[in-house]
Design an enzyme around this catalytic site. Structure first.
Site, PDB file in Angstrom:
ATOM      1  N   GLU A 161      72.908 -38.802 -81.095  1.00 41.62           N
ATOM      2  CA  GLU A 161      72.267 -39.008 -79.799  1.00 41.62           C
ATOM      3  C   GLU A 161      70.800 -39.348 -80.068  1.00 41.62           C
ATOM      4  O   GLU A 161      70.155 -38.763 -80.932  1.00 41.62           O
ATOM      5  CB  GLU A 161      72.349 -37.777 -78.914  1.00 41.62           C
ATOM      6  CG  GLU A 161      73.703 -37.580 -78.287  1.00 41.62           C
ATOM      7  CD  GLU A 161      73.664 -36.501 -77.227  1.00 41.62           C
ATOM      8  OE1 GLU A 161      73.905 -36.829 -76.054  1.00 41.62           O
ATOM      9  OE2 GLU A 161      73.392 -35.337 -77.574  1.00 41.62           O
ATOM     10  N   GLU A 199      82.781 -30.367 -77.543  1.00 45.55           N
ATOM     11  CA  GLU A 199      82.110 -31.666 -77.672  1.00 45.55           C
ATOM     12  C   GLU A 199      81.351 -31.709 -78.986  1.00 45.55           C
ATOM     13  O   GLU A 199      80.708 -30.731 -79.376  1.00 45.55           O
ATOM     14  CB  GLU A 199      81.145 -31.877 -76.506  1.00 45.55           C
ATOM     15  CG  GLU A 199      80.341 -33.163 -76.601  1.00 45.55           C
ATOM     16  CD  GLU A 199      79.431 -33.361 -75.387  1.00 45.55           C
ATOM     17  OE1 GLU A 199      79.838 -32.962 -74.265  1.00 45.55           O
ATOM     18  OE2 GLU A 199      78.325 -33.894 -75.557  1.00 45.55           O
TER      19      GLU A 199
END
Length: 256
Positions: free
Chosen positions: A144, A139
């Site tokens: 974020e 990932e």
């Protein structure tokens, strides 16, 4: 999208990075959100709350994803996070099986929502996730942000060797991060992955010895854009007075 993150020492953006590499690349794909609706030959909607296989999307998130919590306005994708009665709704889209990339520069220009409980992200998962599962598929979290930590940008990687509370992460303080649009990018080749905001390098991942447990990145990955609510990272508390909130995407570009 991770269970939690190990928080490193905060640093000011100014002076911590280097300018993005000047490696000559060609634009191989871009999404400018200029059509009346999302192109179904490129984008998939992920719907619901993740149940029964991945309730809360693996992170105890509180939203249900729909195909209607978004608009394309003036060449921008706008994802709406809303509180509707006793439920939270939002949108999550992916390019899985349709647009997948290995190596290059992947970037997006975005404007963040704000408020306690908000968790927008621009990220990627390995195309073999259905065969090997997470985190073995790998990932890449290019962007974020969580509303409970204003002015903080998170850039992270998850592998079989380091996932959940990954040590392969950087939390960077960026004054006025929430004001206006910023460009979030990563440069990816066979040896390393480097992360940038507004062309300033903020983090590099480059294991000295690569193996299947620390480098699942020698394969195509697909793009994900979503706006989560609550969860182990974004929450658990959610301030209901902030809704509705919007996550704006101006464009996504891939150079190779």
């Amino acid at each position: 999208m991770r269970i939690q993150f190990y928080s490193l020492t905060l640093v000011l953006l100014v002076g911590i990075g280097s300018l993005a590499q000047t490696t000559k690349r060609e634009l191989v794909w871009e999404e400018n959100f200029s059509k009346p609706s999302l192109n179904s030959s490129v984008w998939n909607f992920e719907l619901g709350n993740g149940c029964p296989n991945l309730c809360g999307w693996g992170n105890e998130e509180r939203q249900e994803y729909t195909s209607t919590n978004h608009e394309l306005i003036d060449g921008k994708l706008v994802i709406h996070a809303q509180k509707e009665g006793d439920r939270y709704t939002s949108t999550r889209i992916t390019t899985a099986g349709k647009k997948e990339f290995q190596y290059g520069r992947i970037e997006a220009r975005a404007k963040l929502p704000v408020g306690q409980g908000i968790w927008p992200a621009f990220w990627m998962l390995g195309s073999n996730i259905k065969q090997v599962g997470w985190p073995k598929c790998g990932e890449i979290d290019i962007l974020e942000y969580i509303g409970k930590s204003p002015q903080q940008l998170y850039t992270s990687l998850h592998t079989q060797e380091s996932h959940g509370e990954t040590i392969n992460t950087k939390k960077t303080t960026i004054p006025k991060l929430e004001e206006g649009y910023h460009e979030y990018a990563m440069e990816w080749d066979a040896q390393k992955i480097a992360f940038y905001i507004d062309n300033l390098q903020v983090y590099v991942y480059q294991p000295a010895v690569q193996n299947e447990n620390n480098w699942p990145f020698a394969q195509p990955f697909y793009i994900i854009v979503n706006l989560a609510i609550g969860g182990k990272f974004g929450g658990p508390e959610v301030d209901d007075t902030i809704f509705p909130q919007n996550f704006y995407l101006d464009y996504i570009k891939v150079y190779q």
